[in-house]
Design an enzyme around this catalytic site. Structure first.
Site, mmCIF file in Angstrom:
data_model
loop_
_atom_site.group_PDB
_atom_site.id
_atom_site.type_symbol
_atom_site.label_atom_id
_atom_site.label_comp_id
_atom_site.label_asym_id
_atom_site.label_seq_id
_atom_site.Cartn_x
_atom_site.Cartn_y
_atom_site.Cartn_z
ATOM 1 N N HIS A 53 -6.594 -79.181 0.653
ATOM 2 C CA HIS A 53 -5.018 -78.775 0.796
ATOM 3 C C HIS A 53 -4.121 -79.907 1.180
ATOM 4 O O HIS A 53 -3.090 -79.746 1.386
ATOM 5 C CB HIS A 53 -4.866 -77.698 1.975
ATOM 6 C CG HIS A 53 -5.438 -78.018 3.296
ATOM 7 N ND1 HIS A 53 -6.559 -78.002 3.649
ATOM 8 C CD2 HIS A 53 -4.392 -78.314 4.214
ATOM 9 C CE1 HIS A 53 -6.556 -78.671 4.946
ATOM 10 N NE2 HIS A 53 -5.309 -78.624 5.186
ATOM 11 N N VAL A 99 -2.029 -82.285 -4.946
ATOM 12 C CA VAL A 99 -2.141 -81.164 -5.879
ATOM 13 C C VAL A 99 -2.323 -79.763 -4.659
ATOM 14 O O VAL A 99 -1.916 -78.659 -4.975
ATOM 15 C CB VAL A 99 -2.909 -81.171 -7.041
ATOM 16 C CG1 VAL A 99 -4.431 -81.393 -6.891
ATOM 17 C CG2 VAL A 99 -2.852 -79.929 -7.817
ATOM 18 N N GLY A 100 -3.350 -80.268 -4.044
ATOM 19 C CA GLY A 100 -3.681 -79.223 -3.077
ATOM 20 C C GLY A 100 -2.417 -78.458 -2.258
ATOM 21 O O GLY A 100 -2.292 -77.281 -2.015
ATOM 22 N N LEU A 110 -10.765 -77.649 -10.542
ATOM 23 C CA LEU A 110 -10.089 -78.589 -11.127
ATOM 24 C C LEU A 110 -10.554 -80.002 -11.707
ATOM 25 O O LEU A 110 -11.360 -80.487 -10.721
ATOM 26 C CB LEU A 110 -8.961 -79.028 -10.075
ATOM 27 C CG LEU A 110 -7.406 -78.545 -10.118
ATOM 28 C CD1 LEU A 110 -7.405 -77.512 -9.045
ATOM 29 C CD2 LEU A 110 -6.677 -79.661 -9.952
ATOM 30 N N GLY A 111 -10.434 -80.487 -12.910
ATOM 31 C CA GLY A 111 -10.952 -81.643 -13.092
ATOM 32 C C GLY A 111 -9.853 -82.506 -13.521
ATOM 33 O O GLY A 111 -8.849 -82.712 -12.741
ATOM 34 N N SER A 112 -10.007 -83.272 -14.670
ATOM 35 C CA SER A 112 -9.022 -84.141 -15.055
ATOM 36 C C SER A 112 -9.227 -84.537 -16.333
ATOM 37 O O SER A 112 -10.167 -84.413 -17.224
ATOM 38 C CB SER A 112 -9.333 -85.684 -14.145
ATOM 39 O OG SER A 112 -9.192 -86.819 -14.923
ATOM 40 N N SER A 113 -8.024 -85.388 -16.894
ATOM 41 C CA SER A 113 -8.186 -85.490 -18.616
ATOM 42 C C SER A 113 -9.231 -86.826 -18.709
ATOM 43 O O SER A 113 -9.540 -86.923 -19.910
ATOM 44 C CB SER A 113 -6.755 -86.115 -18.929
ATOM 45 O OG SER A 113 -6.334 -87.187 -18.012
ATOM 46 N N CYS A 114 -9.564 -87.338 -17.904
ATOM 47 C CA CYS A 114 -10.566 -88.440 -17.912
ATOM 48 C C CYS A 114 -11.917 -87.911 -18.284
ATOM 49 O O CYS A 114 -12.761 -88.631 -18.876
ATOM 50 C CB CYS A 114 -10.812 -89.356 -16.719
ATOM 51 S SG CYS A 114 -11.463 -88.717 -15.420
ATOM 52 N N TYR A 173 -16.170 -90.751 -12.152
ATOM 53 C CA TYR A 173 -15.733 -89.443 -11.733
ATOM 54 C C TYR A 173 -15.710 -88.396 -12.893
ATOM 55 O O TYR A 173 -15.703 -87.277 -12.524
ATOM 56 C CB TYR A 173 -14.171 -90.124 -11.535
ATOM 57 C CG TYR A 173 -13.195 -88.899 -11.168
ATOM 58 C CD1 TYR A 173 -12.921 -88.704 -10.043
ATOM 59 C CD2 TYR A 173 -12.332 -88.406 -12.137
ATOM 60 C CE1 TYR A 173 -11.932 -87.433 -9.332
ATOM 61 C CE2 TYR A 173 -11.379 -87.489 -11.921
ATOM 62 C CZ TYR A 173 -11.148 -87.085 -10.382
ATOM 63 O OH TYR A 173 -10.183 -86.030 -10.206
ATOM 64 N N LYS A 207 -16.712 -84.824 -13.025
ATOM 65 C CA LYS A 207 -16.000 -83.715 -13.169
ATOM 66 C C LYS A 207 -16.432 -82.668 -14.288
ATOM 67 O O LYS A 207 -16.290 -81.375 -14.384
ATOM 68 C CB LYS A 207 -14.754 -83.978 -13.711
ATOM 69 C CG LYS A 207 -13.886 -84.536 -12.073
ATOM 70 C CD LYS A 207 -13.357 -83.528 -11.460
ATOM 71 C CE LYS A 207 -12.771 -83.855 -10.137
ATOM 72 N NZ LYS A 207 -12.635 -82.613 -9.228
ATOM 73 N N PRO A 231 -6.045 -80.791 -15.497
ATOM 74 C CA PRO A 231 -4.632 -81.357 -15.530
ATOM 75 C C PRO A 231 -4.825 -82.640 -15.963
ATOM 76 O O PRO A 231 -5.694 -83.605 -15.508
ATOM 77 C CB PRO A 231 -4.424 -81.157 -14.134
ATOM 78 C CG PRO A 231 -5.287 -80.643 -13.285
ATOM 79 C CD PRO A 231 -6.699 -80.821 -14.078
ATOM 80 N N ASN A 285 -2.472 -86.534 -15.857
ATOM 81 C CA ASN A 285 -2.224 -87.395 -14.727
ATOM 82 C C ASN A 285 -1.069 -86.913 -13.772
ATOM 83 O O ASN A 285 -0.030 -86.640 -14.454
ATOM 84 C CB ASN A 285 -1.825 -88.884 -15.186
ATOM 85 C CG ASN A 285 -2.667 -89.488 -16.019
ATOM 86 O OD1 ASN A 285 -3.642 -88.952 -16.767
ATOM 87 N ND2 ASN A 285 -2.666 -90.978 -15.933
ATOM 88 N N HIS A 305 -2.562 -94.301 -8.206
ATOM 89 C CA HIS A 305 -2.546 -94.215 -9.757
ATOM 90 C C HIS A 305 -1.067 -94.998 -9.980
ATOM 91 O O HIS A 305 -0.376 -95.548 -9.184
ATOM 92 C CB HIS A 305 -2.495 -92.696 -10.098
ATOM 93 C CG HIS A 305 -3.751 -92.118 -10.236
ATOM 94 N ND1 HIS A 305 -4.568 -92.339 -11.290
ATOM 95 C CD2 HIS A 305 -4.407 -91.445 -9.351
ATOM 96 C CE1 HIS A 305 -5.722 -91.779 -11.154
ATOM 97 N NE2 HIS A 305 -5.723 -90.972 -9.908
HETATM 98 P P1 GDP Z 1 -5.920 -94.262 -15.411
HETATM 99 O O1 GDP Z 1 -5.034 -93.284 -16.031
HETATM 100 O O2 GDP Z 1 -7.130 -93.615 -15.000
HETATM 101 O O3 GDP Z 1 -6.106 -95.626 -16.395
HETATM 102 O O4 GDP Z 1 -5.352 -94.674 -14.029
HETATM 103 P P2 GDP Z 1 -4.106 -95.336 -13.388
HETATM 104 O O5 GDP Z 1 -2.870 -94.450 -13.061
HETATM 105 O O6 GDP Z 1 -4.503 -96.137 -12.190
HETATM 106 O O7 GDP Z 1 -3.697 -96.461 -14.696
HETATM 107 C C1 GDP Z 1 -2.907 -95.945 -15.903
HETATM 108 C C2 GDP Z 1 -2.430 -97.232 -16.342
HETATM 109 O O8 GDP Z 1 -1.292 -97.928 -15.792
HETATM 110 C C3 GDP Z 1 -3.530 -98.436 -16.616
HETATM 111 O O9 GDP Z 1 -3.358 -98.957 -17.778
HETATM 112 C C4 GDP Z 1 -2.880 -99.312 -15.317
HETATM 113 O O10 GDP Z 1 -3.549 -100.684 -15.898
HETATM 114 C C5 GDP Z 1 -1.610 -99.300 -15.684
HETATM 115 N N1 GDP Z 1 -0.838 -99.947 -14.341
HETATM 116 C C6 GDP Z 1 0.195 -100.609 -14.628
HETATM 117 N N2 GDP Z 1 0.448 -101.045 -13.126
HETATM 118 C C7 GDP Z 1 -0.324 -100.418 -12.365
HETATM 119 C C8 GDP Z 1 -0.282 -100.460 -11.042
HETATM 120 O O11 GDP Z 1 0.516 -101.047 -10.356
HETATM 121 N N3 GDP Z 1 -1.220 -99.793 -10.352
HETATM 122 C C9 GDP Z 1 -2.297 -98.903 -11.190
HETATM 123 N N4 GDP Z 1 -3.147 -97.976 -10.787
HETATM 124 N N5 GDP Z 1 -2.080 -98.667 -12.553
HETATM 125 C C10 GDP Z 1 -1.131 -99.523 -13.301
#
Ligand code: GDP
Length: 332
Positions: A33, A37-38, A126-130, A157, A161, A184, A186, A200
Site C-alpha cells: 500500500h 499503485v498500492g 499485478l504484473g507488468s508489460s515487461c 523482474y 512476474k 499494467p 508503465n 522510471h
Molecule cells: P523500461 O520501460 O523498463 O525500459 O524502464 P524505464 O522507465 O527506466 O526506461 C524507459 C526508457 O526511457 C528507456 O529507453 C530509458 O533509457 C529512457 N530514459 C530516458 N531518460 C531516462 C531517465 O532519466 N531515467 C530512466 N529510468 N529512463 C530514462
C-alpha cells in the site's frame, strides 16, 4: 463467478452485471500500500466502500513465508490485491538482478499460497508489460506471453512476474481459487519514485526538467537514443481498472491494462518540458541503455470488458508534476 474464459468461449469472459464481485463492506488487503499503485488502490477502494486492510514493512517482511502465513491467518482478508513488489527503472534492474528475481518470487508465492490456505475469495496479482518478449509484435496481446526471448535489461523482474501469473493459473486449476492477474503498462503519477538512479523514465524526466528550469540550465539529459516507444498510464486510471477487473473479471488468462497509445521517449521528454515550463534543449546520453524498442499493450480484452483509460498524458503529467512540487522535500 468463475467464467472459465477460453479462446473457444470468449463471450464467457464478460461477467453479467449481476455477477460482479462486490467490494463494498468487504475486507480487502492491499499488499504494497505504500507503493504508487498500492496507495492509489487504497483510495479507490475506500471510495468503493471497501474496508481496506494494510500492514507496514515494520510489521511483516513479505519475503518471509511464516510471517505472511501468520499475518494472513489472523487478519483474514476476503479479497487481496498483490501490489507489493521490488520495482525500479532500467538501471536498478540491471544492477540488482538478485533482488528483482528473489524478492518478487518470494513475495508473490507467499501471498498467493497463504491466500489459498486462508480461503481468500478473490485475489488480483499485478504484473507488468515487461513479461512480453522483447520483440513481440506490437501492440502486445495477452497471448504473446512466452513466445520469445525477454528484454535482457529486465528479464529478472519479468521472470518473477510470469511466475506470478502461472501461480494464479495453477491455484485456479488445482484448487478452484478465483485468482486473476492484470498486467499494467508503465505507470506514473503521485507517489512515484523520483530517485534518479532507481526511478522510471517519467519521474526522472519531471525531476530533471524541474531542476533544469530552476537552475537556469540550457539543456536536459535524457538516457538512451530517445527513440524507444513507451505507453504510459496515469496511476489513478490504473487503480480504477484494477478495481474494475476485481469486480468484473474471473478467468485464467491475464488482462493487459493500458491506454493502447504510445509515444517515443523524445516525445515524452518534450511533453514533460512543456508541462514543467522548461525551454532548453534535450541531450541524449547514448551510453545509457535504450531497453526494449517498443512496449505497447493491446488493450482489446480490457476494452471489451467495458473499461477505458480517461486521463490524457499531458493531464496526468501535470498532476504528477504538481504532486512532485508539493512533496519535493520528501522525494527529491
Ligand atoms: P523500461 O520501460 O523498463 O525500459 O524502464 P524505464 O522507465 O527506466 O526506461 C524507459 C526508457 O526511457 C528507456 O529507453 C530509458 O533509457 C529512457 N530514459 C530516458 N531518460 C531516462 C531517465 O532519466 N531515467 C530512466 N529510468 N529512463 C530514462
Amino acid at each position: 463467478m468463475i467464467s472459465n474464459w477460453s479462446p473457444k468461449n470468449p463471450s464467457a469472459m464478460t461477467a453479467a452485471p449481476e455477477a460482479a464481485y462486490r467490494l463494498k463492506d468487504r475486507l480487502v488487503w492491499v499488499a504494497g500500500h505504500r507503493g504508487m499503485v498500492g496507495s492509489a488502490l487504497v483510495g479507490r477502494l475506500a471510495a468503493e466502500g471497501a474496508e481496506v486492510l494494510t500492514v507496514g514493512r515494520d510489521s511483516i517482511d513479505l519475503r518471509r513465508q511464516t510471517e505472511v502465513e501468520e499475518w494472513m491467518a489472523q487478519a483474514r482478508p476476503e479479497a487481496v490485491f498483490v501490489a507489493a513488489a521490488t520495482v525500479g527503472g532500467i538501471l536498478a534492474n540491471v544492477s540488482r538482478p538478485a533482488d528483482f528475481l528473489y524478492d518478487n518470487l518470494a513475495i508473490e508465492a507467499n501471498i498467493i499460497n497463504s491466500a489459498w490456505q486462508t480461503g481468500v475469495q478473490k485475489l488480483l496479482f499485478l504484473g507488468s508489460s515487461c513479461i512480453y518478449p522483447r520483440l513481440a509484435s506490437q501492440p502486445m496481446a495477452e497471448d504473446a506471453l512466452l513466445t520469445g526471448p525477454l528484454e535482457p535489461t529486465n528479464e529478472w523482474y519479468a521472470i518473477a512476474k510470469i511466475a506470478g501469473i502461472k501461480l494464479c493459473q495453477a491455484y485456479r486449476r488445482q484448487h478452484g481459487a478465483d485468482f486473476i492477474s492484470a498486467m499494467p503498462t508503465n505507470l506514473y503519477g503521485p507517489g512515484d519514485n523520483f530517485d534518479l538512479q532507481s526511478s522510471h523514465v517519467v519521474p526522472a524526466l519531471i525531476r530533471k526538467a524541474d531542476e533544469a528550469k530552476r537552475g537556469g540550465a540550457k539543456t536536459m539529459n535524457v538516457w538512451g537514443s530517445g527513440k524507444p516507444r513507451r505507453e504510459f498510464l496515469y496511476v489513478d486510471d490504473a487503480a480504477d481498472a484494477l478495481v474494475f477487473l476485481m469486480q468484473h473479471y474471473s478467468g485464467e488468462d491475464h488482462v493487459n491494462v493500458g491506454t493502447g497509445e504510445d509515444v517515443t521517449i523524445a516525445e515524452l521528454a518534450q511533453t514533460v518540458m512543456a508541462v514543467v515550463g522548461f525551454e532548453g534543449e534535450l541531450v541524449f546520453d547514448t551510453s545509457k541503455p535504450d531497453g526494449a524498442p517498443r512496449k505497447l499493450m493491446d488493450v482489446g480484452r480490457l476494452n471489451a470488458l467495458g473499461w477505458q483509460a480517461g486521463t490524457s498524458l499531458q493531464g496526468g503529467l501535470a498532476r504528477a508534476y504538481d504532486w512532485y512540487r508539493a512533496n519535493i522535500a520528501e522525494v527529491a
